[in-house]
Design a protein around this motif. Structure first.
Motif, PDB file in Angstrom:
ATOM      1  N   GLN A  22       0.868  -1.076   0.109  1.00 41.64           N
ATOM      2  CA  GLN A  22       0.101  -0.021  -0.121  1.00 41.64           C
ATOM      3  C   GLN A  22       0.844   1.298   0.008  1.00 41.64           C
ATOM      4  N   GLY A  23       2.072   1.207   0.834  1.00 36.22           N
ATOM      5  CA  GLY A  23       2.964   2.249   0.789  1.00 36.22           C
ATOM      6  C   GLY A  23       3.623   2.647  -0.494  1.00 36.22           C
ATOM      7  N   LYS A  51       2.096   7.134  -6.814  1.00 40.90           N
ATOM      8  CA  LYS A  51       1.240   8.246  -7.205  1.00 40.90           C
ATOM      9  C   LYS A  51       1.807   9.562  -6.795  1.00 40.90           C
ATOM     10  N   VAL A  52       2.719   9.765  -5.799  1.00 33.38           N
ATOM     11  CA  VAL A  52       3.357  11.311  -5.582  1.00 33.38           C
ATOM     12  C   VAL A  52       4.417  11.056  -6.527  1.00 33.38           C
ATOM     13  N   LEU A  53       5.164  10.035  -7.002  1.00 23.56           N
ATOM     14  CA  LEU A  53       6.140  10.118  -8.093  1.00 23.56           C
ATOM     15  C   LEU A  53       5.601  10.329  -9.382  1.00 23.56           C
ATOM     16  N   GLU A 113      -2.780  15.483  -1.409  1.00 22.94           N
ATOM     17  CA  GLU A 113      -3.997  15.323  -2.045  1.00 22.94           C
ATOM     18  C   GLU A 113      -4.227  13.666  -2.244  1.00 22.94           C
ATOM     19  N   VAL A 114      -3.161  13.030  -1.944  1.00 24.94           N
ATOM     20  CA  VAL A 114      -3.236  11.405  -1.973  1.00 24.94           C
ATOM     21  C   VAL A 114      -4.089  11.055  -0.895  1.00 24.94           C
ATOM     22  N   PRO A 115      -5.049  10.321  -0.992  1.00 26.14           N
ATOM     23  CA  PRO A 115      -5.836   9.870   0.372  1.00 26.14           C
ATOM     24  C   PRO A 115      -5.034   8.771   1.117  1.00 26.14           C
ATOM     25  N   ALA A 116      -5.467   8.851   2.498  1.00 21.19           N
ATOM     26  CA  ALA A 116      -4.877   7.754   3.332  1.00 21.19           C
ATOM     27  C   ALA A 116      -5.489   6.514   3.283  1.00 21.19           C
ATOM     28  N   GLU A 117      -4.746   5.314   3.124  1.00 21.65           N
ATOM     29  CA  GLU A 117      -5.394   4.173   3.114  1.00 21.65           C
ATOM     30  C   GLU A 117      -5.293   3.534   4.287  1.00 21.65           C
ATOM     31  N   LEU A 118      -6.211   2.670   4.728  1.00 23.71           N
ATOM     32  CA  LEU A 118      -6.224   1.754   5.898  1.00 23.71           C
ATOM     33  C   LEU A 118      -6.074   0.445   5.378  1.00 23.71           C
ATOM     34  N   PRO A 119      -5.536  -0.393   6.293  1.00 27.72           N
ATOM     35  CA  PRO A 119      -5.313  -1.896   6.055  1.00 27.72           C
ATOM     36  C   PRO A 119      -6.604  -2.264   5.804  1.00 27.72           C
ATOM     37  N   THR A 120      -6.501  -3.369   4.526  1.00 25.01           N
ATOM     38  CA  THR A 120      -7.942  -4.017   4.214  1.00 25.01           C
ATOM     39  C   THR A 120      -8.224  -5.483   4.809  1.00 25.01           C
TER      40      THR A 120
END
Length: 67
Positions: free
Chosen positions: A13-14, A20-22, A29-36
Protein backbone atom coordinates in the motif's frame (compact mmCIF):
# COMPACT_ATOMS: atom_id res chain seq x y z
CA UNK A 1 -1.93 -15.81 19.06
CA UNK A 2 -1.74 -12.61 17.04
CA UNK A 3 -4.32 -10.64 15.10
CA UNK A 4 -3.14 -7.80 12.91
CA UNK A 5 -2.14 -6.57 9.53
CA UNK A 6 0.31 -8.33 7.27
CA UNK A 7 3.44 -6.13 6.99
CA UNK A 8 3.91 -7.10 3.34
CA UNK A 9 0.48 -5.68 2.47
CA UNK A 10 1.31 -2.45 4.32
CA UNK A 11 4.49 -2.06 2.26
CA UNK A 12 2.51 -2.68 -0.94
CA UNK A 13 0.00 0.00 0.00
CA UNK A 14 2.86 2.35 0.80
CA UNK A 15 4.45 1.65 -2.57
CA UNK A 16 1.19 2.53 -4.29
CA UNK A 17 1.07 5.88 -2.48
CA UNK A 18 4.71 6.62 -3.32
CA UNK A 19 4.05 5.77 -6.97
CA UNK A 20 1.15 8.26 -7.07
CA UNK A 21 3.37 11.00 -5.65
CA UNK A 22 6.18 10.19 -8.07
CA UNK A 23 3.70 10.40 -10.96
CA UNK A 24 2.90 13.98 -9.99
CA UNK A 25 0.15 13.87 -7.38
CA UNK A 26 0.58 16.26 -4.49
CA UNK A 27 1.19 14.34 -1.24
CA UNK A 28 -1.62 16.24 0.47
CA UNK A 29 -4.08 15.12 -2.21
CA UNK A 30 -3.28 11.41 -1.97
CA UNK A 31 -5.86 9.82 0.34
CA UNK A 32 -4.70 7.88 3.35
CA UNK A 33 -5.36 4.16 3.02
CA UNK A 34 -6.30 1.87 5.85
CA UNK A 35 -5.36 -1.81 5.96
CA UNK A 36 -7.93 -3.98 4.24
CA UNK A 37 -6.79 -7.43 5.32
CA UNK A 38 -6.11 -8.65 8.84
CA UNK A 39 -4.63 -12.02 9.75
CA UNK A 40 -5.05 -14.39 12.68
CA UNK A 41 -1.93 -16.42 13.48
CA UNK A 42 -1.99 -19.13 16.15
CA UNK A 43 1.11 -20.73 17.62
CA UNK A 44 -0.09 -24.19 18.69
CA UNK A 45 3.36 -25.23 19.88
CA UNK A 46 3.45 -22.44 22.45
CA UNK A 47 -0.19 -22.98 23.40
CA UNK A 48 0.49 -26.67 24.04
CA UNK A 49 3.62 -25.84 26.06
CA UNK A 50 1.54 -23.51 28.24
CA UNK A 51 -1.20 -26.12 28.58
CA UNK A 52 -3.75 -24.03 26.68
CA UNK A 53 -6.44 -25.47 24.45
CA UNK A 54 -7.37 -23.46 21.37
CA UNK A 55 -11.06 -23.84 20.46
CA UNK A 56 -11.87 -25.28 17.05
CA UNK A 57 -13.70 -22.06 16.13
CA UNK A 58 -10.38 -20.19 16.28
CA UNK A 59 -8.56 -22.89 14.34
CA UNK A 60 -11.22 -22.73 11.63
CA UNK A 61 -10.74 -18.97 11.21
CA UNK A 62 -6.98 -18.69 11.35
CA UNK A 63 -4.80 -17.64 8.44
CA UNK A 64 -1.72 -19.44 9.70
CA UNK A 65 -1.00 -22.08 12.34
CA UNK A 66 2.48 -22.58 13.76
CA UNK A 67 2.83 -26.17 14.88
Amino acid sequence: MAYGVNPINIFRQGATIVAKVLRGSKPGEVPAELPTKFELVINLKTANTLGLTIPDTFLARDDEVIE
